[in-house]
Design a protein around this motif. Structure first.
Motif, PDB file in Angstrom:
ATOM      1  N   PRO A 210      -3.947 -49.823  31.973  1.00  0.00           N
ATOM      2  CA  PRO A 210      -3.770 -48.795  31.414  1.00  0.00           C
ATOM      3  C   PRO A 210      -5.209 -48.331  32.770  1.00  0.00           C
ATOM      4  CG  PRO A 210      -4.368 -50.499  29.845  1.00  0.00           C
ATOM      5  CD  PRO A 210      -3.842 -51.204  30.741  1.00  0.00           C
ATOM      6  N   VAL A 211      -5.423 -46.932  32.586  1.00  0.00           N
ATOM      7  CA  VAL A 211      -6.018 -45.879  33.163  1.00  0.00           C
ATOM      8  C   VAL A 211      -7.551 -45.749  32.363  1.00  0.00           C
ATOM      9  CG1 VAL A 211      -6.713 -44.325  34.726  1.00  0.00           C
ATOM     10  CG2 VAL A 211      -4.222 -45.411  35.253  1.00  0.00           C
ATOM     11  N   ASP A 212      -8.757 -45.965  32.388  1.00  0.00           N
ATOM     12  CA  ASP A 212      -9.288 -45.975  30.834  1.00  0.00           C
ATOM     13  C   ASP A 212      -9.909 -44.702  31.846  1.00  0.00           C
ATOM     14  OD1 ASP A 212     -10.759 -45.627  29.143  1.00  0.00           O
ATOM     15  OD2 ASP A 212     -11.765 -48.042  29.114  1.00  0.00           O
ATOM     16  N   ILE A 213      -9.713 -43.121  31.319  1.00  0.00           N
ATOM     17  CA  ILE A 213     -10.801 -42.750  31.662  1.00  0.00           C
ATOM     18  C   ILE A 213     -12.342 -42.246  30.905  1.00  0.00           C
ATOM     19  CG2 ILE A 213      -8.813 -41.320  32.839  1.00  0.00           C
ATOM     20  CD1 ILE A 213      -9.293 -39.116  30.567  1.00  0.00           C
ATOM     21  N   THR A 214     -12.199 -43.115  29.708  1.00  0.00           N
ATOM     22  CA  THR A 214     -13.108 -43.745  29.018  1.00  0.00           C
ATOM     23  C   THR A 214     -13.810 -41.919  28.342  1.00  0.00           C
ATOM     24  OG1 THR A 214     -15.166 -42.150  30.051  1.00  0.00           O
ATOM     25  CG2 THR A 214     -14.880 -44.653  30.691  1.00  0.00           C
ATOM     26  N   GLY A 215     -14.112 -41.972  27.220  1.00  0.00           N
ATOM     27  CA  GLY A 215     -14.280 -40.945  26.368  1.00  0.00           C
ATOM     28  C   GLY A 215     -15.214 -40.003  26.162  1.00  0.00           C
ATOM     29  N   GLY A 216     -16.054 -40.452  26.813  1.00  0.00           N
ATOM     30  CA  GLY A 216     -16.254 -38.407  26.778  1.00  0.00           C
ATOM     31  C   GLY A 216     -16.138 -37.480  27.803  1.00  0.00           C
ATOM     32  N   GLU A 217     -14.872 -37.999  28.426  1.00  0.00           N
ATOM     33  CA  GLU A 217     -14.746 -36.951  29.602  1.00  0.00           C
ATOM     34  C   GLU A 217     -13.787 -35.673  29.298  1.00  0.00           C
ATOM     35  OE1 GLU A 217     -14.645 -37.909  32.696  1.00  0.00           O
ATOM     36  OE2 GLU A 217     -16.086 -38.797  31.975  1.00  0.00           O
ATOM     37  N   PRO A 218     -14.127 -35.166  30.023  1.00  0.00           N
ATOM     38  CA  PRO A 218     -13.894 -33.849  29.885  1.00  0.00           C
ATOM     39  C   PRO A 218     -12.077 -33.375  30.440  1.00  0.00           C
ATOM     40  CG  PRO A 218     -14.675 -33.288  32.039  1.00  0.00           C
ATOM     41  CD  PRO A 218     -14.444 -34.781  31.136  1.00  0.00           C
ATOM     42  N   PRO A 219     -11.601 -32.013  29.466  1.00  0.00           N
ATOM     43  CA  PRO A 219     -10.505 -31.544  29.461  1.00  0.00           C
ATOM     44  C   PRO A 219     -10.120 -31.997  31.184  1.00  0.00           C
ATOM     45  CG  PRO A 219     -11.240 -29.811  28.370  1.00  0.00           C
ATOM     46  CD  PRO A 219     -12.246 -30.929  28.829  1.00  0.00           C
ATOM     47  N   SER A 220     -10.750 -31.791  32.231  1.00  0.00           N
ATOM     48  CA  SER A 220     -10.346 -31.246  33.426  1.00  0.00           C
ATOM     49  C   SER A 220     -10.289 -33.463  34.108  1.00  0.00           C
ATOM     50  CB  SER A 220     -11.648 -31.498  34.486  1.00  0.00           C
ATOM     51  OG  SER A 220     -12.777 -32.177  34.325  1.00  0.00           O
ATOM     52  N   THR A 221     -10.410 -33.627  33.617  1.00  0.00           N
ATOM     53  CA  THR A 221     -10.144 -35.544  33.780  1.00  0.00           C
ATOM     54  C   THR A 221      -8.590 -35.583  33.134  1.00  0.00           C
ATOM     55  OG1 THR A 221     -12.701 -35.930  33.487  1.00  0.00           O
ATOM     56  CG2 THR A 221     -10.712 -37.508  33.680  1.00  0.00           C
ATOM     57  N   TYR A 222      -8.466 -35.592  31.785  1.00  0.00           N
ATOM     58  CA  TYR A 222      -7.160 -35.434  31.216  1.00  0.00           C
ATOM     59  C   TYR A 222      -5.937 -35.091  32.523  1.00  0.00           C
ATOM     60  CZ  TYR A 222      -8.154 -37.363  26.774  1.00  0.00           C
ATOM     61  OH  TYR A 222      -8.609 -38.706  25.907  1.00  0.00           O
ATOM     62  N   GLU A 223      -6.513 -33.579  32.805  1.00  0.00           N
ATOM     63  CA  GLU A 223      -5.166 -33.072  33.207  1.00  0.00           C
ATOM     64  C   GLU A 223      -4.854 -33.277  35.202  1.00  0.00           C
ATOM     65  OE1 GLU A 223      -6.030 -28.989  33.157  1.00  0.00           O
ATOM     66  OE2 GLU A 223      -4.874 -27.993  34.885  1.00  0.00           O
ATOM     67  N   ALA A 224      -6.038 -33.589  35.693  1.00  0.00           N
ATOM     68  CA  ALA A 224      -6.194 -34.469  36.798  1.00  0.00           C
ATOM     69  C   ALA A 224      -5.418 -36.011  37.176  1.00  0.00           C
ATOM     70  CB  ALA A 224      -6.968 -34.762  37.247  1.00  0.00           C
ATOM     71  N   THR A 225      -5.496 -36.638  35.525  1.00  0.00           N
ATOM     72  CA  THR A 225      -5.017 -38.268  35.620  1.00  0.00           C
ATOM     73  C   THR A 225      -3.854 -38.341  35.802  1.00  0.00           C
ATOM     74  OG1 THR A 225      -6.379 -38.369  33.645  1.00  0.00           O
ATOM     75  CG2 THR A 225      -7.188 -39.363  35.880  1.00  0.00           C
ATOM     76  N   ILE A 226      -3.470 -37.210  34.652  1.00  0.00           N
ATOM     77  CA  ILE A 226      -1.950 -36.677  34.069  1.00  0.00           C
ATOM     78  C   ILE A 226      -1.370 -35.993  35.371  1.00  0.00           C
ATOM     79  CG2 ILE A 226       0.284 -35.742  32.209  1.00  0.00           C
ATOM     80  CD1 ILE A 226      -2.821 -36.307  30.352  1.00  0.00           C
ATOM     81  N   ARG A 227      -1.592 -35.304  36.212  1.00  0.00           N
ATOM     82  CA  ARG A 227      -1.102 -34.978  36.929  1.00  0.00           C
ATOM     83  C   ARG A 227      -0.526 -35.495  38.303  1.00  0.00           C
ATOM     84  NH1 ARG A 227      -0.443 -29.567  37.314  1.00  0.00           N
ATOM     85  NH2 ARG A 227      -1.852 -28.077  36.448  1.00  0.00           N
ATOM     86  N   LEU A 228      -1.641 -36.220  38.515  1.00  0.00           N
ATOM     87  CA  LEU A 228      -1.343 -37.246  39.795  1.00  0.00           C
ATOM     88  C   LEU A 228      -0.387 -38.408  38.782  1.00  0.00           C
ATOM     89  CD1 LEU A 228      -2.359 -38.914  41.582  1.00  0.00           C
ATOM     90  CD2 LEU A 228      -3.679 -40.361  40.363  1.00  0.00           C
TER      91      LEU A 228
END
Lengths: 716, 716
Positions: free
Chosen positions: A602-620
């Motif tokens: 898994p790509v673990d973006i870690t728990g405290g991340e803002p929406p932009s991190t979800y957005e960037a990684t999902i888009r990628l």
């Protein structure tokens, strides 16, 4: 015979079987079995039939090397038990002694037995002992079986089945279907088996039983498989006492013609319509009207002029114009007579809601109804059903309540209780439905007719069926294969276990097949087998929502490391593959996540991340063409609350779909109760999402993959 | 050494091991291995060590019959690969030739090898080849393994593990734990194995590795098991390069003393309390206050006088009176210094919410915190957690939101994301909770401490734990066994699969054990292993609701035959037993149901029945003492609507409980959406009920049975 089928010497086998029949036997002797095998190119060891001791010595000398002696008698089936076998005999004296011993034992064992002589067979080299056989299954007819021999596998029940005849590819797939398949490839320095020869053996046996329906059973046990070929020292063939019954079959065109009128009717008559609340004939009328059916609704009741504001007719004969469907809401004993009128009117479909037929022991009453229907060419749905829904027609021909969420799932059930569960589940989850159909006693129409229709129906994107038995397993497999090419078919087969099968027997009077046979053959037909009722319902709901994956590379993107671990477990449990992330892609993911986050998969973006991190990684994940499906693990935080995650994910998925990056995306949401609304929102916008579970989203993705593979849209 | 343990000749083994160590070796030679085996009564074949060819001939003559020759060299581990083995040698000439061949091959294979001679061993008779071994597991320490030998089982991975040393009963249970266990009892006329001798072998090997921690691995492969005994021709023993590290252990009394103050505190200090919204120190304060905690809440913040209306202190040292718990809400780098003050104040528990420790690679920072804590005797929860809830104290020491449904379930999670899923699930299902605890990095307190407490806590009736690794598998097993005697423990072990285990590694830095070892040993400890997150949550919710069954007889009563079949499947899937209904009981059921209904089991009361039929049959099921648990299948009809069914069922169950007929009752409701409310009502009144699923109610019942068996409340 199908094109490319194996061609045996049918005339020779016909002659042998006729001779056996003429003697009134149903068991072939070993030499007869051997001759049948030879006629179909099934390798057997060099041997001779010795009628006396000198012939045995001569035969052994011809074969050179150690031999096996076996008694030949039509009256002795289990030769070993009778002491009728001697293994590894070498030299004239030893052969002589063994001959006398074998014959003496057999005489002592079964004094009146006819003894035709002794088989003198070359002793086979050591190799893998496998079992090749064929049986006549009550549901599926001729079925070929393959397993590894020996006590262990007998204990572990590691066998596989296919419909006979098998193609070369199917025969090869059998070799790989055993849990211990590796053994045949050779492990720990042990030699493997000649796979082509084994597959050939399976193909020939399967063709033999297909060519000669009177062969009930073939048993090659053991077959010795070495790297250089296969050889069957014992060939056991049993004939059926009587030929199997043929079932009436309809052509595809015939099925489609009546099914179209059933599922898209312009005119429906209700036999036994009523103004009296609480009566089934009232509920059906009310539901047809309240459901908004746009065709004609004709109540039939000799005692009323008007029912719920519609003109009532004395008889269906009086109804003006053509009628597509007659829905029966009258007691069982009146059905046959009314059906006769329906038949004379030329109505092609009768929906028999009443119970009180075979399921209560009234088989004769049901048989009479079936005969009446066949006389007029009327097709029957039921009896003993809740009716059916065709949502795109706003048709609710049931005594339940209307259902109005139009969509792509067609559901059928053999049991009324399961039908009600389907309705409740669909309503609470707002599942988009094209049809819900009760099959009940299946006196005529059954799963194969419905599959044939649903394959054609443009509203239906996925079919889910609850079944307890199949009237005709081969017709089902044929229809399923055809349908699976175009859309997924989910099957919940009840009565899987021995205890379950007993209950099925007492419920429908139908003999449920052995689950091992069902399991292999359903798999072979390409349907997705649901392990339970709830799974069937969830698969049905979710499969049309997911686009078809174009490859095997799955990436997990998660905000919760803990979910990542569980999602990884689920990926493996469902036979899916976590992508090995290439370095450049790993670097790309890393560029978006904190240094202590874990890339890889898994790509673990870690728990405290803002929406932009979800957005960037999902888009990628959606954009990189090497990735074929995404599994998201969301963790509820103040920084990215559930509805924010839902909104951004749905938006990105929609945007990327616009751009042609159309991949299945499933999500597991871990958080407080707000995640439930977030999941509903995601589901409605094309992302299959569930709260409080890491298993379900991946199980659904797994089901989609199984279908894609079965439909030939992915490798393997 | 435990009472009743096997007593080996420890002095003899000590001598051999010391000699091996003195030579700087970690591998014992075959004769050394054999001597160790003999010292522990492990049967080995008669043999002699021959230093020259004449000695070999003499030894073979002494043994009489065929022998095996094996090279003896400390430098050659894989004798077969070196051509150093000759099997089935008989007669002086043959022995002479074989001796030269074996020695020659070994010299050619490893020119510099020291050759001590040749082992001359009696050739063993044919028998079952089994594997007996012991390994040192990173989580569980010494573990004994048992499997059937041969390629097939190597391919099928049919092995079982237990913590060493094993008792006689545990050793016997290993023989039955293999999938192919039947083989050892003898099948298809093949002889079985001497089970007592095999169990003894396992016991002795397990005692050996327990007595000598420096033995890293024992491998008896194969062991030949015949009906007359066992014999191990090859004994391979490896020593550990370094001794395993001992972990600090607390006594049960010490654990209970601090845990009581943690879970029932009278005074809580919040280190880093804050007035600023969005800060964790603010959320924790707000939740402590809003949750209604009845003890003292002391904010600590050097920059504030007053926080949320409470007097703030410069330092924890300034807080008046005793403090039971210090909740940390400050950045990681300040934790150690603040912890030092907490320690000096004599606070026994520190709850470390902050992240930024081992999970982000800051192992040194975490080690420093642990050292500080150990210096003062402060026990640590966390770091990297959401905090914890103790609902009966109205204590919400978290940055999430309060939870107020008091009940019997204690839940723990290693991951914060899973903790949030626990909270959301509990809230939406109104699960009664005694505690929810985050464990995070488990720098100190872990599952065994919590289990020790929950076993004592009178509010806790069931414990459910999500875990990714165990710091000390043995301490866990010990605590679990003790707890399971009193209440069920459900475990979700994440990282089950290879892919999952990899993800666990990257998440916590902890080495996840091999799942086969975890699975067997968790089972041995009596915990119920949940297959997934949702299952863990459902088991946790439902287990306290169900009374404990007093026997194995399960009866299904169903209004929907279709549900009956699926419920039967589920009963078998969960390893439960459908009761064989005696004739008098069958007649009693039949007296209530229509003639076409099916008695037997399932009892099919048929779909159109009024409430009185459900009532009469359920009551009969509860009253008859031969029945131990009921599985109900409800079918939504107008005659018996969902809430009517729920009301009558809950009422009868309550009435019969009053009369002492206290049996587990689970229900599957098939129907329209009203069944959801009916299920909620049933659950609240002691009947575990689910809509749209036949699997889940039976799975929960199965979990209860597994616990009852593990707790010794049922046979087996």
């Amino acid at each position: 015979m199908a094109a490319g089928a194996y061609e045996g010497d049918r005339a020779r086998v016909r002659g042998i079987l006729d001779a056996v029949c003429a003697e009134g036997r149903t068991t072939l002797t070993a030499p007869e079995g051997r001759q049948v095998a030879e006629a179909y190119g099934i390798a057997v060891p060099a041997e001779a039939l010795a009628r006396d001791v000198d012939a045995a010595v001569a035969a052994a000398a011809d074969l050179a090397g150690p031999v096996v002696l076996k008694i030949v008698s039509p009256d002795i089936t289990h030769k070993s038990d009778a002491g009728g076998v001697a293994v590894g005999v070498e030299g004239a004296d030893a052969v002589r002694a063994a001959f006398h011993r074998v014959v003496g034992n057999a005489r002592a064992y079964e004094p009146g037995a006819r003894i035709d002589g002794v088989q003198v067979q070359r002793l086979l080299p050591a190799g893998h002992e496998v079992i090749v056989g064929a049986v006549t299954d009550p549901t599926f007819g001729k079925v070929v079986a393959f397993g590894l021999g020996g006590t262990l596998v007998e204990v572990l029940k590691d066998v596989t089945f296919r419909l006979a005849p098998v193609t070369e590819a199917e025969a090869e797939s059998m070799l790989d279907s055993l849990r211990a398949a590796e053994v045949l490839r050779g492990v720990r320095g042990a030699p493997g088996a000649d796979r082509a020869a084994l597959a050939g053996q399976l193909r020939r046996v399967s063709q033999l039983v297909d060519d000669f329906p009177e062969i009930a059973e073939v048993d090659l046990n053991p077959v010795i498989a070495t790297p250089d070929g296969t050889c069957a020292p014992d060939v056991r063939i049993l004939l059926a006492a009587e030929p199997p019954r043929e079932r009436r079959r309809y052509t595809r065109a015939e099925i489609l013609t009546t099914m179209r009128r059933l599922m898209r009717p312009r005119s429906v008559a209700v036999i036994g319509a009523s103004n009296e609340e609480g009566k089934i004939g009232h509920s059906v009328m009310r539901n047809l009207i309240d459901g908004g059916f746009r065709g004609d609704i004709h109540p039939v009741n000799p005692k009323a002029d008007d029912i719920l504001g519609r003109k009532a007719y004395q008889s269906v004969a009086d109804v003006p114009g053509e009628v597509d469907v007659a829905v029966f809401a009258i007691p069982a004993k009146f059905v046959s007579a009314a059906l006769d009128e329906v038949g004379r009117k030329g109505v092609p479909n009768a929906v028999l809601i009443p119970s009180g037929f075979a399921e209560t022991g009234e088989q004769a009453l049901q048989d009479e109804v079936v005969r009446t229907a066949e006389r007029h060419g009327v097709r029957l749905l039921g009896p003993n059903i809740y009716g059916y829904y065709a949502t795109w027609q706003d048709l609710c021909a049931t005594f339940c309540t209307p259902y109005d969420v139009k969509g792509g799932v067609a559901l059928t059930s053999q049991s009324g209780g399961i039908g009600m569960a389907i309705l409740g589940f669909a309503r609470t989850t707002r599942t988009g439905v094209s049809a819900i159909v009760g099959l009940g006693n299946k006196s005529d129409l059954d799963e194969d007719d419905l599959l044939t229709w649903f394959a054609e129906d443009e509203h239906t994107e996925c079919v889910a069926m609850h079944l307890e038995d199949l009237k005709d397993g081969r017709a089902f497999v044929e229809a399923a294969r055809e349908t699976v090419r175009r859309k997924p078919v989910v099957v919940l087969k009840a009565g899987r276990t021995a205890a379950g099968a007993r209950a099925a027997g007492s419920h429908t009077g139908a003999l449920a097949g052995d689950d091992a046979v069902y399991d292999d053959i359903l798999r072979q037909s390409g349907v997705i087998r649901a392990p339970g009722l709830y799974d069937m319902l969830e698969y049905a709901r979710a499969l049309p929502v997911l686009p078809t994956p174009r490859g095997d590379n799955i990436v997990i993107i998660t905000g919760a490391g803990g979910s990542g671990v569980l999602l990884s477990d689920a990926v493996v449990d469902n036979g899916l593959r976590l992508m090995e992330i290439p370095d450049d892609l790993d670097a790309a993911f890393r560029s978006y996540i904190p240094p202590f986050g874990a890339a890889g998969n898994p790509v673990d973006i870690t728990g405290g991340e803002p929406p932009s991190t979800y957005e960037a990684t999902i888009r990628l994940g959606l954009r990189d063409p090497r990735i074929h499906a995404l599994v998201l693990g969301y963790w509820h935080t103040i920084v990215t609350p559930p509805m924010v995650f839902a909104e951004l994910t749905a938006r990105i998925v929609a945007e990327e779909r616009e751009r042609g990056n159309d991949k299945p995306v499933v999500a597991s949401l871990a958080g407080d109760v707000e995640v439930e609304d977030a999941c509903a929102q995601l589901f409605a916008r094309g992302v299959v999402a569930y709260p409080y579970t890491t298993e379900r989203p991946v199980a659904v993705l797994g089901a989609k993959y199984r279908w894609a593979r079965a439909a030939g849209l992915l490798g393997r």
